[in-house]
Design a protein around this motif. Sequence first.
Motif, short mmCIF file in Angstrom:
data_model
loop_
_atom_site.label_atom_id
_atom_site.label_comp_id
_atom_site.label_asym_id
_atom_site.label_seq_id
_atom_site.Cartn_x
_atom_site.Cartn_y
_atom_site.Cartn_z
N VAL A 148 37.43 -42.04 -28.46
CA VAL A 148 36.78 -43.02 -29.35
C VAL A 148 37.05 -42.56 -30.78
O VAL A 148 36.67 -41.45 -31.15
CB VAL A 148 35.26 -43.10 -29.09
CG1 VAL A 148 34.62 -44.11 -30.05
CG2 VAL A 148 34.98 -43.49 -27.64
N GLN A 149 37.72 -43.41 -31.56
CA GLN A 149 38.11 -43.04 -32.93
C GLN A 149 37.67 -44.12 -33.91
O GLN A 149 37.83 -45.32 -33.65
CB GLN A 149 39.63 -42.87 -33.03
CG GLN A 149 40.18 -41.67 -32.28
CD GLN A 149 39.91 -40.36 -33.01
OE1 GLN A 149 39.57 -40.36 -34.18
NE2 GLN A 149 40.05 -39.26 -32.30
N ASP A 150 37.13 -43.70 -35.04
CA ASP A 150 36.82 -44.65 -36.12
C ASP A 150 38.12 -45.02 -36.83
O ASP A 150 39.03 -44.20 -36.97
CB ASP A 150 35.85 -44.03 -37.11
CG ASP A 150 34.45 -43.88 -36.53
OD1 ASP A 150 34.08 -44.70 -35.67
OD2 ASP A 150 33.74 -42.92 -36.92
N TYR A 151 38.18 -46.27 -37.25
CA TYR A 151 39.38 -46.77 -37.96
C TYR A 151 38.93 -47.42 -39.26
O TYR A 151 37.90 -48.11 -39.32
CB TYR A 151 40.15 -47.79 -37.11
CG TYR A 151 41.23 -48.50 -37.91
CD1 TYR A 151 42.49 -47.94 -38.07
CD2 TYR A 151 40.97 -49.73 -38.52
CE1 TYR A 151 43.47 -48.56 -38.83
CE2 TYR A 151 41.94 -50.38 -39.27
CZ TYR A 151 43.20 -49.79 -39.42
OH TYR A 151 44.17 -50.41 -40.17
N ALA A 152 39.70 -47.19 -40.31
CA ALA A 152 39.49 -47.89 -41.58
C ALA A 152 40.86 -48.17 -42.18
O ALA A 152 41.79 -47.37 -42.04
CB ALA A 152 38.66 -47.04 -42.54
N SER A 153 40.98 -49.32 -42.84
CA SER A 153 42.27 -49.66 -43.45
C SER A 153 42.57 -48.71 -44.59
O SER A 153 43.71 -48.61 -45.03
CB SER A 153 42.27 -51.11 -43.93
OG SER A 153 41.17 -51.36 -44.79
N LEU A 154 41.54 -48.01 -45.07
CA LEU A 154 41.74 -46.89 -45.99
C LEU A 154 41.32 -45.62 -45.26
O LEU A 154 40.35 -45.63 -44.50
CB LEU A 154 40.87 -47.04 -47.23
CG LEU A 154 41.46 -47.82 -48.40
CD1 LEU A 154 40.43 -47.87 -49.51
CD2 LEU A 154 42.73 -47.17 -48.90
N PRO A 155 42.01 -44.51 -45.52
CA PRO A 155 41.64 -43.28 -44.84
C PRO A 155 40.37 -42.65 -45.37
O PRO A 155 39.92 -41.65 -44.87
CB PRO A 155 42.86 -42.36 -45.08
CG PRO A 155 43.45 -42.86 -46.36
CD PRO A 155 43.23 -44.34 -46.36
N HIS A 156 39.75 -43.22 -46.40
CA HIS A 156 38.53 -42.66 -46.96
C HIS A 156 37.64 -43.80 -47.44
O HIS A 156 38.04 -44.96 -47.53
CB HIS A 156 38.85 -41.71 -48.12
CG HIS A 156 39.66 -42.35 -49.21
ND1 HIS A 156 41.03 -42.40 -49.16
CD2 HIS A 156 39.30 -42.99 -50.36
CE1 HIS A 156 41.48 -43.03 -50.24
NE2 HIS A 156 40.46 -43.39 -50.97
N SER A 157 36.43 -43.48 -47.78
CA SER A 157 35.44 -44.48 -48.16
C SER A 157 35.56 -44.87 -49.64
O SER A 157 36.04 -44.10 -50.46
CB SER A 157 34.04 -43.93 -47.89
OG SER A 157 33.05 -44.80 -48.41
N LEU A 158 35.09 -46.10 -49.96
CA LEU A 158 35.01 -46.54 -51.36
C LEU A 158 33.55 -46.77 -51.74
O LEU A 158 33.24 -47.61 -52.59
CB LEU A 158 35.81 -47.83 -51.55
CG LEU A 158 37.34 -47.69 -51.54
CD1 LEU A 158 37.98 -49.06 -51.68
CD2 LEU A 158 37.81 -46.79 -52.67
#
Length: 804
Positions: free
Chosen positions: A35-45
Amino acid sequence: MKISYRWLSDYIEHSKTPHEVADFLTHTGLEVEDVQDYASLPHSLEGVVVGEVTDVKPHPDADKLTITKVNAGTGELLQIICGAPNVKAGQKVAVALVGTTLLPASDKPLKIRKAKIRGVESAGMICAEDELGLGNDHSGIMVLNEDLTAGMPLKEALELYEDTVLEIGLTPNRGDAASHIGVARDLAAYLRKKIKYPDAGHFKIEEESFNIKIKIENRQDCPRYAGVVLSNVKVGESPKWLQNRLKAIGMQPVNNVVDATNFVMLEMGQPLHAFDIRQIAGNEIVVKRAEKGAKFITLDGKTRELTGHELMIWNAEIPVGIAGVMGGENSEIKDDTTTIFIESAFFDPTVIRNAARHHKLHTDAAFRFERVVDIENTIYALMRSALLIGEIAGAKVSSRIFDEYPYRIERPEIRFSFQYLNKLTGSEVPSQEVVEILEHLEYQILHRDKEGLQVAVPLYRGDVTRPADLAEEVLRIYSLNRISFSNNVKSVLAYTHGDNKEDWNESTARYLSSNGFFEILSTSLSNSEYLKYLPENEQVAPVEILEPLSEELDIMRTTMLFSGLEALRYNINRQQRDLKLYEFGRTYRKEGFEYIEEQHLAIWITGNLRSLAWNDQEKEADYYFAKGILQMILKQSGMSSFEFDRLKAGSLAYGQFLELEKKSFAKVGKVKPEIVAAFDIGQDVFYADIDLDLLYQHQRGQKVHYKPVSKFPVISRDLSLLLPSSAVYEAVKQEIVKAAPNMISEVTAFDVYTGNKVEQGKKSYAVRIIFRDEEKTLKDAQIDRVVERMIENLEKNLNAKIRK
């Protein structure tokens, strides 16, 4: 296979977390491996918002700095010093508020604080692209869309996408779960929820400007082929939501047409392919085998030589795609494409698998066709894709749906008994729950009575053919954790007799395991290089794999020997040197045009039988231990008497074998040192093998007789014999027993000597004979007369001498 949690949630309403969903799916048999989290950016804004620049004026002490006033939705205007040359009043910009930590392209975290810059206070930062980690541009600040609202989180404004991805280890029989709806179906059944299917009911034909003729030459390869023509297509970039869905599970967007067909494949499990209509010469589609030796350029730009076994999609003149695997370069959707033909079909899994393996094209489409797609889903997926392309590419339906499906495949039916299920589980599964589970999995209940159900199996589950398969379907959703177990201890005799092969296997496995053996399970695939270790008298024609997965696994095994040697090598290399292994398996060979498959039980023994201890010595495995194990297995099979013959040259350096109906059916011996050495095993290996097919046939007519333990005592006598060195123990035993077969219950050789204390060409045996009469107590005088006859037989027939 990757499944998007957000995407999955489109089809089923629930409040479960991604990890809870992963747990539920694993319970249903769809094991979630990661189970992996995915974001279109590798870090938060977090902390970065949309700001509106309301005022810009020069900094009094710095020529390249400006003082700006910014509305960031905080209720008051922020004063921010900015060094970008392109900042202007009225712009919508990205603002990092005080307290925000940025991870720019340089990967060095930057904490935003209130500060004085050249004597002027600054409360925040107007950001450039690289300062937010969104790219490498530092020429000026990011200027955002004017329609955005001040104070809106930047990740919402930029439509940044976050998701959780579940990695499922899909087994070959679960092609139905190679899609988000397939996985949602299992989850919905587990949670007793309903699935929300995408609506394709508003599909309509806007005009019939095109007519495509479809011809299928081999209906076994392609039972169904359908398609539709879309015109007015505007090829371009897909909308953000579609790109995000594809990227989250590792698929790169191409263009809106290709992305739409991929989306529907990942949604429904039905692979689709879009052809540029300009490449459908003669407005004709022909599905037929390839021409052997022909060259074909696939979409990846590689030229491939066809074997003649591939199923191809042709236009009226030339092939335009390898069916179910990859389209041709000549059918690619281009920027100027305006009219397309969408294909939706069912192809034979074996044909697709062979083509994909041969050309090393492991595509997403082939992955699904190999595992059997739902033939009933063909048109639904076609309409769904047409509607989606209409929505995102402005296309309109310009033909009827062409559906070549002359021989409809009906759903198979199975009679399912509630009593059978309860007997199988050992507890009662409520019949109403059985019905609910099957209905949630979209099995059709044709008839129900108090004994059970008549069930029609959906075609998406081609592997469900028996009541046992239906029981598995029910139990994986019902949950094995709900099956209760009795606290009663039950026991059975170790010996199991009858025609039931499984009972015999289980009984034998229990015997071996209780004697320190470990069962192994190895693949039936083998390496043809191993055959060179077999002598000519053991060579057979192997069954070759047409499209082997690797060079090391290119035939079906012809003997069990090498599978065990591989297992021994693996364990010995990991410091496990004392091994006793067994395996129930099959061997394969060709005889002319016939394929022969045989069942075997194989045993491997190496190293020490006992470990060194303070009260015992190490005992190394030997031939006699292996032979004793084989003899005990045969005795438990009802074979009360058997006679071994000496093995001739073969894969065993020495040993013995047994014949049954003039066929060799069991053997035991020491594996040749050169074969053992070829597997990097530096110790002796003893091997036994039983042809189970012959044993089962023999066992069928055997009966077991029981008798009470004798009430009368036994008498023992020892004989010391000097024999020619050529004499064998079995012959000695026969001459002894022959003297009084009804009185002798046991003969054991307890000492053998061949040293310099006996004359050359001789050996010494010490034998103990146990006498017993089942009806009376034996007397010494009786025994003495029998012993005299024994000595006479031994001296006369074996040239033996009695040692005093």
